[in-house]
Design an enzyme around this catalytic site. Sequence first.
Site, PDB file in Angstrom:
ATOM      1  CD  GLU A 146      -5.722   1.152  -2.855  1.00  0.00           C
ATOM      2  OE1 GLU A 146      -6.913   1.101  -2.527  1.00  0.00           O
ATOM      3  OE2 GLU A 146      -4.785   1.166  -2.052  1.00  0.00           O
ATOM      4  CG  HIS A 201      -1.946   1.081   1.172  1.00  0.00           C
ATOM      5  ND1 HIS A 201      -1.659   2.383   1.523  1.00  0.00           N
ATOM      6  CD2 HIS A 201      -3.238   1.067   0.762  1.00  0.00           C
ATOM      7  CE1 HIS A 201      -2.747   3.125   1.342  1.00  0.00           C
ATOM      8  NE2 HIS A 201      -3.717   2.349   0.886  1.00  0.00           N
TER       9      HIS A 201
HETATM   10  P1  PGA Z   1      -9.811   5.631   1.078  1.00  0.00           P
HETATM   11  O1  PGA Z   1      -8.604   4.599   1.218  1.00  0.00           O
HETATM   12  O2  PGA Z   1     -10.980   4.881   0.519  1.00  0.00           O
HETATM   13  O3  PGA Z   1     -10.058   6.094   2.480  1.00  0.00           O
HETATM   14  O4  PGA Z   1      -9.350   6.724   0.167  1.00  0.00           O
HETATM   15  C1  PGA Z   1      -8.342   3.743   0.147  1.00  0.00           C
HETATM   16  C2  PGA Z   1      -7.114   2.931   0.379  1.00  0.00           C
HETATM   17  O5  PGA Z   1      -6.125   3.453   0.932  1.00  0.00           O
HETATM   18  O6  PGA Z   1      -7.091   1.770   0.006  1.00  0.00           O
END
Ligand code: PGA
Length: 272
Positions: A168, A96
Amino acid sequence: MTLWVGTSWKMNKTLAEARDYAAGLQRALSGRDLAGVQPFLLPPATALASVAEVLDGAPVLVGAQNAHWEDAGAWTGEVSVPQVADAGARLVEIGHSERREHFGETDETVRRKVAAVLRHGLTPLLCIGEPAGVRGAGASTGFILEQARRALDGLDDAGLSRVLIAYEPIWAIGAGGRPADPDELRGPFAALAEEYGGRVAGLLYGGSVDAANAPGLLDLPHVDGLFIGRSAWELEGYLQLLDLAAGFRADGTGRHNPFVTEHGSNKEGVDQ
Ligand code: PGA
């Protein structure tokens, strides 16, 4: 074809809060038809075993937000893949952007971790995404493909087929993020699908997903699911997104199934 809809709680929830949420989810799912949707939940390490226990028998994959590449040893503060598996994890999120930014994760540690997760028979949820500057320079696609290639380097087809990839974009994540316009995501997903479509277990989108923008995101070509943060930290929010995804599957479009439409056969995901 599976539509993946899951949440990471990040560094949130006490044990009591985690159990409450999991118990509520268990109850809610027993009365719901989520055919075609695979829910998953990534609690913090402290709550993993409790949540897995509460959700035992429920159609929810429980997973960890991180795990080390070594099986055991002098790695103070870390948890290994065998340990999270022992606690009930079947998925492990790797790479992540918050871990890459704040905890020194590199493409090389991400690659080792993905390999460790696969070695132990769990499913890696590999996160990739570009910072705002890269997006501004029009270089998103090359950046994320390179991240994915480095993370998945050396895997054979069987290994690759067990990997979930979550795209992401960093600029779209979190309270300070800017929700993406679905049109901005077409290029990256087309590129990911060209390289990995039909070869991995799924391509997910994450970053400020909520009930308002989820339909547009699910409607994008090659998007096999959603990875959600804040909007699913309260159970009601998560249930709303699960229902939305189930309705989306049920409406008969069947369009965003790259495995069936482009390759003529369904792709095996993780065992469910
Ligand atoms: P968020 O987080 O939906 O709060 O933007 C997404 C993530 O970090 O996977």
